[in-house]
Structures are given as C-alpha cells and as structure tokens.
Design a protein around this motif. Structure first.
Motif, PDB file in Angstrom:
ATOM      1  N   GLN A  94      13.586  20.252  -9.948  1.00  0.00           N
ATOM      2  CA  GLN A  94      12.131  20.215 -10.587  1.00  0.00           C
ATOM      3  C   GLN A  94      12.291  19.113 -11.781  1.00  0.00           C
ATOM      4  OE1 GLN A  94      13.172  24.199 -11.711  1.00  0.00           O
ATOM      5  NE2 GLN A  94      14.563  23.649 -13.299  1.00  0.00           N
ATOM      6  N   LEU A  95      11.261  18.594 -11.955  1.00  0.00           N
ATOM      7  CA  LEU A  95      10.858  17.784 -12.846  1.00  0.00           C
ATOM      8  C   LEU A  95      11.111  18.124 -14.445  1.00  0.00           C
ATOM      9  CD1 LEU A  95       8.368  15.143 -11.412  1.00  0.00           C
ATOM     10  CD2 LEU A  95      11.041  15.190 -11.368  1.00  0.00           C
ATOM     11  N   SER A  96      11.970  17.495 -15.327  1.00  0.00           N
ATOM     12  CA  SER A  96      12.244  17.883 -16.552  1.00  0.00           C
ATOM     13  C   SER A  96      11.480  16.945 -17.572  1.00  0.00           C
ATOM     14  CB  SER A  96      13.964  17.633 -16.911  1.00  0.00           C
ATOM     15  OG  SER A  96      14.173  17.509 -18.142  1.00  0.00           O
ATOM     16  N   ARG A  97      11.165  17.377 -18.641  1.00  0.00           N
ATOM     17  CA  ARG A  97      10.354  16.745 -19.596  1.00  0.00           C
ATOM     18  C   ARG A  97      11.567  16.571 -20.995  1.00  0.00           C
ATOM     19  NH1 ARG A  97       4.770  16.014 -19.660  1.00  0.00           N
ATOM     20  NH2 ARG A  97       4.709  16.816 -21.996  1.00  0.00           N
ATOM     21  N   GLY A  98      12.622  17.323 -20.672  1.00  0.00           N
ATOM     22  CA  GLY A  98      13.330  17.049 -21.938  1.00  0.00           C
ATOM     23  C   GLY A  98      14.352  15.492 -21.785  1.00  0.00           C
ATOM     24  N   SER A  99      15.294  15.416 -22.544  1.00  0.00           N
ATOM     25  CA  SER A  99      15.997  14.403 -22.618  1.00  0.00           C
ATOM     26  C   SER A  99      16.763  14.313 -21.161  1.00  0.00           C
ATOM     27  CB  SER A  99      17.259  14.282 -23.584  1.00  0.00           C
ATOM     28  OG  SER A  99      18.337  13.334 -23.338  1.00  0.00           O
ATOM     29  N   THR A 100      16.841  13.202 -20.698  1.00  0.00           N
ATOM     30  CA  THR A 100      17.656  12.935 -19.405  1.00  0.00           C
ATOM     31  C   THR A 100      18.899  12.396 -19.432  1.00  0.00           C
ATOM     32  OG1 THR A 100      16.489  11.001 -18.916  1.00  0.00           O
ATOM     33  CG2 THR A 100      15.629  12.823 -17.967  1.00  0.00           C
ATOM     34  N   VAL A 101      19.453  12.073 -20.763  1.00  0.00           N
ATOM     35  CA  VAL A 101      20.821  11.470 -21.009  1.00  0.00           C
ATOM     36  C   VAL A 101      21.862  12.447 -20.478  1.00  0.00           C
ATOM     37  CG1 VAL A 101      22.483  11.025 -22.733  1.00  0.00           C
ATOM     38  CG2 VAL A 101      19.883  10.469 -23.043  1.00  0.00           C
ATOM     39  N   GLY A 102      22.578  11.821 -19.477  1.00  0.00           N
ATOM     40  CA  GLY A 102      23.706  12.484 -18.935  1.00  0.00           C
ATOM     41  C   GLY A 102      23.216  13.132 -17.634  1.00  0.00           C
ATOM     42  N   ALA A 103      21.982  12.995 -17.253  1.00  0.00           N
ATOM     43  CA  ALA A 103      21.978  13.516 -15.743  1.00  0.00           C
ATOM     44  C   ALA A 103      22.750  12.972 -14.846  1.00  0.00           C
ATOM     45  CB  ALA A 103      20.389  13.449 -15.697  1.00  0.00           C
ATOM     46  N   GLY A 104      22.989  11.619 -14.940  1.00  0.00           N
ATOM     47  CA  GLY A 104      23.926  10.940 -13.949  1.00  0.00           C
ATOM     48  C   GLY A 104      25.322  11.352 -13.922  1.00  0.00           C
TER      49      GLY A 104
END
Ligand code: ATP
Ligand code: F1X
Length: 328
Positions: free
Chosen positions: A244-254
């Motif tokens: 699902q698409l997130s609208r929070g910080s994506t820092v660290g998803a990778g």
C-alpha cells in the motif's frame, strides 16, 4: 540460524522534522521532531533483529554521542562490534511534509583513515564461512573509494556471502572487483549513476539488472520507490508492487527491503518468495517511524498480500500504457 553481520561506515542520527509544507528560503515552523539512531547498516541490523535474526553490527561510531546506538543494540540484543572513533556521529536532517514528501540533508560525518579500515577488517575476522555480511551506506571522508570493496573482499576470503547497498564510486569499485558480491540493491538513481545513463525505460532498466546478474551476481534488486522493485536471479526476473502507498516518511524503506533480502538469503528462499519477503519488510517498516518492524504475524500477513508479476509483463504493460497515451 547463522548470524548476519552488518557494516555501517557512516552511521547517522536521523532527525526527522515534521512540518505542513517546506517553504525553501523562508522561516519554517516545525510541528514535531524525532531522533532515531540510523545509517543504512544500523537500520538493517535493527529490522533483522526484530525478525528474530542474530545480528552483529560492525562499523564506525563517534565516541561522543554513542548512547542512542548503544541503547538500540542493548534493547534488540544486537552484538555491538562498532569501532569507537573520536568525535560525534553526524546528525542527518529529514524534513517530512504533510503530503509525505521527504527532503534529506545528509551531513558529512567524522573523518576516517586507513587505520580505521585496518581495525574494521580485523574485527570482521570474526565472520564465519557461510555467514552473510551486509555492507550499506556512504563512506566517511578520508577513506579511499575502494574501502567498501576491500572489506567485502576480506569477508569473501573467509567464505562469507556479501550483500551490498552502496552507491557512487564505492559501488563502481565493488562492481569492478575480481570477486563480485552475492547480492546488490541499488535504487534506480544509483543504478543510473553506475551505468552512466537514464534508465527511465523499463526494458532498459531490466536489461541493466539482467546484465549484472549475468556477470555473476546471484541476486540483483533494483528498488523503484512507489513503483516497487525489480528482482533478478538465475530463477528469472519479477517485479513486486508495494502493498500500500505510504504518506509517512519513507526514510529507511530501502534498508528494510535489504533486511528482507538478507533474511531471504539466510533462509535460501526462491526468487518470488524473496520478492514478497523484501517488499513486506519495506511495507511493514513504513507503518511506523524509525527502523523497526511490527510483530512477525503482521509482517507475514503483508507478505501474503504482495503482488508480483513477471518482469516481461511489467515491461509490456508500460508499452501498452504508452500506446494508449498516443491514441488519446
Ligand atoms: N511511498 C511508498 N509507499 C509504499 N511503499 C514504498 C514507498 N516508498 C518506497 N516503498 C517501498 O520500499 C521499497 C524501497 O524503497 P526505495 O526504492 O525508495 O528505496 P531506497 O531508495 O533505497 O530508500 P532509502 O534510501 O530511503 O532507504 C520500494 O521497493 C517499495 O516497496
Ligand atoms: O549518507 P548515506 O550513508 O548514503 O545514507 C544515510 C541515511 O540517509 O540512510 C538511511 C536511510 O536509508 C538513514 O538512516 C541515513 O540518514
């Protein structure tokens, strides 16, 4: 289960500053701020520990502000093999706007030198044959571009497997080494930096990843942000969409994705299951701030929901969209 070792040469404390909208060149008033011990390899270690994997964190850490990292290691039973260096670990500023857009201000960290590299290489002498070593993130100033490749070679000599998530000149060195890593995870931009041209076209991107796999890298993963990620191995090539698409910080998803890849490599999962695991880890991490996973059952539920398609179909789908665009 064997131990996973992470290597973080340039850790960071991530200062996430939330505000409604960033107005560049103006006074901005933040609504919230949080601090997380981070840096790519630290994030990988933290997420893997949540999954129940035994982890040792190697790398460099500023002596002056090591406390938050030490607290994380103690809380998650991560073996602390980080070499303490003079000065402070850098603070990286992540500006998070209400619509989810994140602007990263990554600061230079403490400088390092050949002495640090030699000490790190010695510390990696504890890695056993068959174990997995994950090397992630940038290098401090003062180290040669070959530092990451040299550490990789050091553990490969010991019979360990290597998963690399680095970019720029260190990535070029890693990919020019006589022994290649077992797995890599560039994002699209990092792979473009290495090939020296745009990979906006899906077929071009898939061809570049397949060429790396053909050179002997067992698992090549190119992460594509909201588009998902492309996974290539001798089993074939698949694309997995975000759950699902997130609208929070994506820092660290990778980094969570890299942790998922590490767990899949340790368990010997086939390609499609690897794609589901890595994508579920990224989705799970995105549910909360900081480099953490929710409970195992929640991650398993996400894993079951990951949609995958053959890379060939993904490429064809883009062609169809373009044709439709031309006709309208
Ligand atoms: N906005 C988003 N919503 C949902 N999932 C996302 C989003 N952004 C990223 N992801 C998931 O996380 C994975 C990794 O993201 P991305 O490609 O941005 O990695 P990265 O560039 O290495 O990130 P970072 O360096 O910030 O950790 C993607 O393949 C996707 O599954
Ligand atoms: O400057 P580098 O080493 O390339 O990246 C550092 C960093 O942006 O990576 C992590 C997210 O992937 C953050 O915790 C950290 O601030």
């Amino acid at each position: 289960m064997s131990r996973v070792h992470t290597v973080t040469l340039n850790p960071a404390i991530d200062q996430t500053v939330s505000l409604p909208h960033l107005a560049v060149g103006e006074v901005n008033r933040a609504t919230a701020v949080r601090h997380d011990p981070g840096g790519k390899g630290i994030n990988v270690a933290s997420v893997l520990a949540d999954w129940g994997v035994s982890v040792a964190a190697h790398g460099l850490l500023g002596r002056a502000n090591a406390a938050p990292f030490e607290a994380l290691f103690a809380q998650k039973s991560i073996a602390d093999r980080m070499l303490r260096v003079a000065g402070e670990t850098r603070t990286n500023v992540k500006i998070l706007e209400e619509d989810g857009r994140t602007t990263d201000l990554n600061l230079p960290g403490f400088p390092a030198d050949e002495g640090h590299l030699a000490a790190l290489a010695e510390g990696l002498g504890s890695v056993a044959a068959g174990e997995l070593v994950v090397i992630s993130g940038s290098q401090p100033a003062g180290l040669p571009a070959s530092a990451t490749a040299r550490l990789a070679a050091r553990v490969q000599e010991r019979g360990a497997r290597v998963l690399c998530d680095v970019s720029g000149a260190p990535l070029a060195e890693v990919l020019a080494a006589p022994v290649l890593p077992d797995a890599i995870k560039p994002n699209r931009h990092e792979l473009e930096g290495w090939v020296g041209r745009s990979l906006a076209d899906r077929a071009d991107l898939a061809a570049a990843a397949a060429a790396l796999a053909a050179r002997g890298i067992a698992l090549v993963v190119v992460s594509l942000g909201t588009e998902g990620a492309l996974f290539v191995s001798s089993d074939g090539a698949v694309v997995a969409r975000p759950v699902q698409l997130s609208r929070g910080s994506t820092v660290g998803a990778g980094d969570a994705m890299v942790a998922g890849l590490a767990s899949a490599l340790v368990e010997g999962l086939p390609l499609r299951a690897t794609a589901a695991r890595a994508t579920a880890f990224a989705a799970a991490k995105l549910q909360n701030p900081g480099p953490h996973l929710p409970g195992v059952d929640q991650v398993r539920a996400l894993e079951a929901r990951v949609e995958r398609m053959a890379a060939a179909d993904w490429i064809r789908a883009a062609g169809r969209t373009a044709d439709q665009g031309e006709r309208t």
